[in-house]
Design a protein around this motif. Structure first.
Motif, short mmCIF file in Angstrom:
data_model
loop_
_atom_site.label_atom_id
_atom_site.label_comp_id
_atom_site.label_asym_id
_atom_site.label_seq_id
_atom_site.Cartn_x
_atom_site.Cartn_y
_atom_site.Cartn_z
N LYS A 63 0.85 -1.20 0.00
CA LYS A 63 0.00 0.00 0.00
C LYS A 63 0.88 1.25 0.00
O LYS A 63 1.93 1.28 0.63
N VAL A 64 0.43 2.27 -0.68
CA VAL A 64 1.15 3.54 -0.73
C VAL A 64 0.18 4.66 -0.39
O VAL A 64 -0.90 4.76 -0.96
N LEU A 65 0.58 5.49 0.58
CA LEU A 65 -0.21 6.68 0.90
C LEU A 65 0.60 7.91 0.50
O LEU A 65 1.73 8.10 0.98
N THR A 66 0.04 8.74 -0.37
CA THR A 66 0.67 10.03 -0.64
C THR A 66 -0.06 11.09 0.16
O THR A 66 -1.29 11.18 0.12
N ILE A 67 0.71 11.87 0.91
CA ILE A 67 0.13 13.02 1.62
C ILE A 67 0.46 14.26 0.80
O ILE A 67 1.62 14.65 0.67
N ALA A 84 -6.62 8.71 -12.58
CA ALA A 84 -7.94 8.13 -12.89
C ALA A 84 -7.84 7.02 -13.94
O ALA A 84 -8.52 6.00 -13.84
N ASN A 85 -6.97 7.22 -14.91
CA ASN A 85 -6.90 6.30 -16.04
C ASN A 85 -5.91 5.16 -15.85
O ASN A 85 -5.81 4.25 -16.68
N ASN A 86 -5.13 5.23 -14.77
CA ASN A 86 -4.17 4.16 -14.47
C ASN A 86 -4.32 3.75 -13.01
O ASN A 86 -3.40 3.90 -12.20
N PRO A 87 -5.52 3.26 -12.65
CA PRO A 87 -5.78 3.03 -11.23
C PRO A 87 -4.87 1.96 -10.63
O PRO A 87 -4.59 0.95 -11.26
N ALA A 88 -4.43 2.25 -9.40
CA ALA A 88 -3.66 1.28 -8.63
C ALA A 88 -4.41 1.11 -7.31
O ALA A 88 -4.55 2.07 -6.55
N ASP A 89 -4.93 -0.08 -7.07
CA ASP A 89 -5.79 -0.26 -5.91
C ASP A 89 -5.03 -0.25 -4.58
O ASP A 89 -5.63 -0.27 -3.51
N ASP A 127 -12.66 7.32 -9.58
CA ASP A 127 -13.90 6.64 -9.21
C ASP A 127 -14.26 6.78 -7.74
O ASP A 127 -15.42 6.75 -7.37
N ASN A 128 -13.25 6.87 -6.91
CA ASN A 128 -13.50 6.75 -5.49
C ASN A 128 -12.95 7.98 -4.77
O ASN A 128 -11.84 7.96 -4.26
N VAL A 129 -13.72 9.06 -4.78
CA VAL A 129 -13.26 10.32 -4.21
C VAL A 129 -14.11 10.64 -2.99
O VAL A 129 -15.33 10.64 -3.07
N ILE A 130 -13.45 10.88 -1.88
CA ILE A 130 -14.18 11.17 -0.64
C ILE A 130 -13.73 12.52 -0.12
O ILE A 130 -12.54 12.75 0.07
N GLU A 131 -14.69 13.42 0.11
CA GLU A 131 -14.35 14.66 0.78
C GLU A 131 -14.75 14.53 2.24
O GLU A 131 -15.84 14.05 2.55
N CYS A 132 -13.87 14.92 3.14
CA CYS A 132 -14.20 14.80 4.56
C CYS A 132 -13.70 16.02 5.33
O CYS A 132 -12.90 16.80 4.81
N SER A 133 -14.17 16.14 6.55
CA SER A 133 -13.71 17.22 7.40
C SER A 133 -12.36 16.83 8.01
O SER A 133 -11.98 15.65 8.00
N ALA A 134 -11.65 17.80 8.54
CA ALA A 134 -10.38 17.53 9.22
C ALA A 134 -10.59 16.48 10.31
O ALA A 134 -9.80 15.55 10.46
N GLU A 135 -11.70 16.64 11.04
CA GLU A 135 -11.99 15.76 12.18
C GLU A 135 -12.19 14.31 11.74
O GLU A 135 -11.87 13.38 12.48
N ASP A 136 -12.73 14.12 10.54
CA ASP A 136 -13.02 12.75 10.06
C ASP A 136 -11.88 12.13 9.26
O ASP A 136 -12.01 11.03 8.74
N ASP A 148 -9.43 -2.22 -0.54
CA ASP A 148 -8.57 -2.58 -1.66
C ASP A 148 -9.00 -1.84 -2.92
O ASP A 148 -9.09 -2.38 -4.00
N LYS A 149 -9.26 -0.53 -2.73
CA LYS A 149 -9.68 0.31 -3.84
C LYS A 149 -8.88 1.60 -3.81
O LYS A 149 -8.71 2.19 -2.74
#
Ligand SMILES: [Mg+2]
Lengths: 187, 165
Positions: A63-67, A84-89, A127-136, A148-149
């Motif tokens: 898994k890779v997280l980019t901040i 978007a066009n080269n998704p890596a789950d 496909d999988n975009v989530i907007e959230c608050s700082a708290e969440d 795994d998405k």
């Protein structure tokens, strides 16, 4: 909540993950809070954290997280169609959107005005975009790491900075220890 | 075998498994070959500095990368070459179409051509100029050299090399 509050809460969740961290204060804050060989700090080249993260995720299994930040995404807006066009789950892109260029003195970005990076990412085909608050944010990142998405998280927070020391690690050292971690996770 | 096929073969022979491209007419055949190759992951990028970021990630993920682009991109990527590729000591072969050389029909292309070698020289990037079709035989050695040295290298391929416009 400002970015450093989010990072502080995030540390226990990401301490064991491969993290590619944006240039400037985000990297300096993460380095100060929890320096790990599994962190890749960008010392230069604004805008490319998401590209490096995608390139890494596409080419190995862990898994890779980019901040990333809103200013940085705006600098390299072409990254979103590529993602978007080269998704890596195994890729999670966390955009900490404080509506300002934090590292250069909190000048406002367009993401804090009329432009919604969430809408931009969706329009680019992510496909999988989530907007959230700082708290969440921590809960959202935790959930995404368990899944795994490929996920793009836009975390809306306040602008503001804390005092942090510069990173004195040599760039090749950051790279070398990070690559050793990548190897270990793919062994 | 066409020059384009020879280049793609050389990439595969040298275990280049990740290629990003920004198109140029001269490079169309190579880009097609890269896309068709089962041994190469091809991710087109929207701008060349973005592509160099992808290549840095691929390298750290354990794969040999390559970027394919036009020489105009040198103007776009100087900061990335200096502060990412060179600063972190990462290898990056750059296969570049050298527009604006003899036979060029678009005057504006000459404006970047006159700066191309000077900029690469200023960046201390080892540069190889392919002018005749047989120069393609150096590809293997250049790729090997690039991954040995952990530095970016430039292969400038001009119109004469590709057999004219
Ligand atoms: Mg910001």
């Amino acid at each position: 909540m400002i970015r450093s509050d989010i990072l502080k809460e995030l540390v226990p969740v990401i301490t064991d993950e491969l993290v590619v961290c944006n240039i400037g204060l985000p990297s300096q804050e993460l380095h100060m809070l929890d320096d790990q060989p599994s962190n890749f700090y960008m010392l230069g080249t604004m805008g490319l954290a998401s590209s490096i993260g995608l390139g890494l995720a596409l080419n190995q299994k862990a898994k890779v997280l980019t901040i990333d930040g809103d200013g940085s995404i705006l600098t390299n807006l072409g990254t979103l169609p590529t993602i978007a066009n080269n998704p890596a789950d195994n890729f999670i892109l966390l955009i900490i959107d404080n509506g300002s260029y934090g590292s250069t003195g909190d000048q406002p970005t367009y993401a804090g005005k009329k432009t919604s990076l969430t809408a931009v990412a969706r329009a680019c085909g992510c496909d999988n975009v989530i907007e959230c608050s700082a708290e969440d944010t921590v809960a959202t990142v935790t959930e995404a790491l368990k899944g795994d998405k490929m996920t793009i998280i836009v975390s809306k927070c306040e602008s503001g900075n804390v005092k942090v020391p510069v990173i004195e690690l040599d760039a090749p050292v950051i790279k070398h220890r990070f690559m050793e971690e990548v190897k270990r996770r793919n062994a | 075998m066409s020059i384009s096929d020879q280049i793609v073969d050389s990439l595969v022979r040298n275990k280049v498994e990740f290629v990003t491209t920004v198109p140029c007419k001269q490079l169309a055949g190579v880009i097609e070959g890269v896309e068709a190759s089962p041994d190469i992951m091809h991710v087109p990028s929207n701008k060349e500095d973005e592509g160099m970021g992808l290549c840095a990630g691929a390298w750290m993920g354990g794969k040999r990368p390559c970027i394919i682009m036009q020489n105009t991109a040198i103007g776009v990527t100087i900061n990335t070459l200096a502060t990412l590729t060179q600063f972190y000591q990462m290898p990056l072969p750059m296969l570049i179409s050298y527009r604006g050389e003899l036979g060029e029909r678009v005057a504006c292309q000459v404006e970047m051509a006159v700066h191309t070698k000077a900029l690469l020289d200023q960046l201390n990037i080892q540069t190889y100029h392919f002018h005749r079709p047989e120069d393609v035989s150096e590809m293997d050695t250049i790729l090997n050299h690039t991954f040995m040295s952990r530095k970016p290298t430039a292969i400038l391929t001009d119109s004469n090399f590709w057999g004219g416009y």
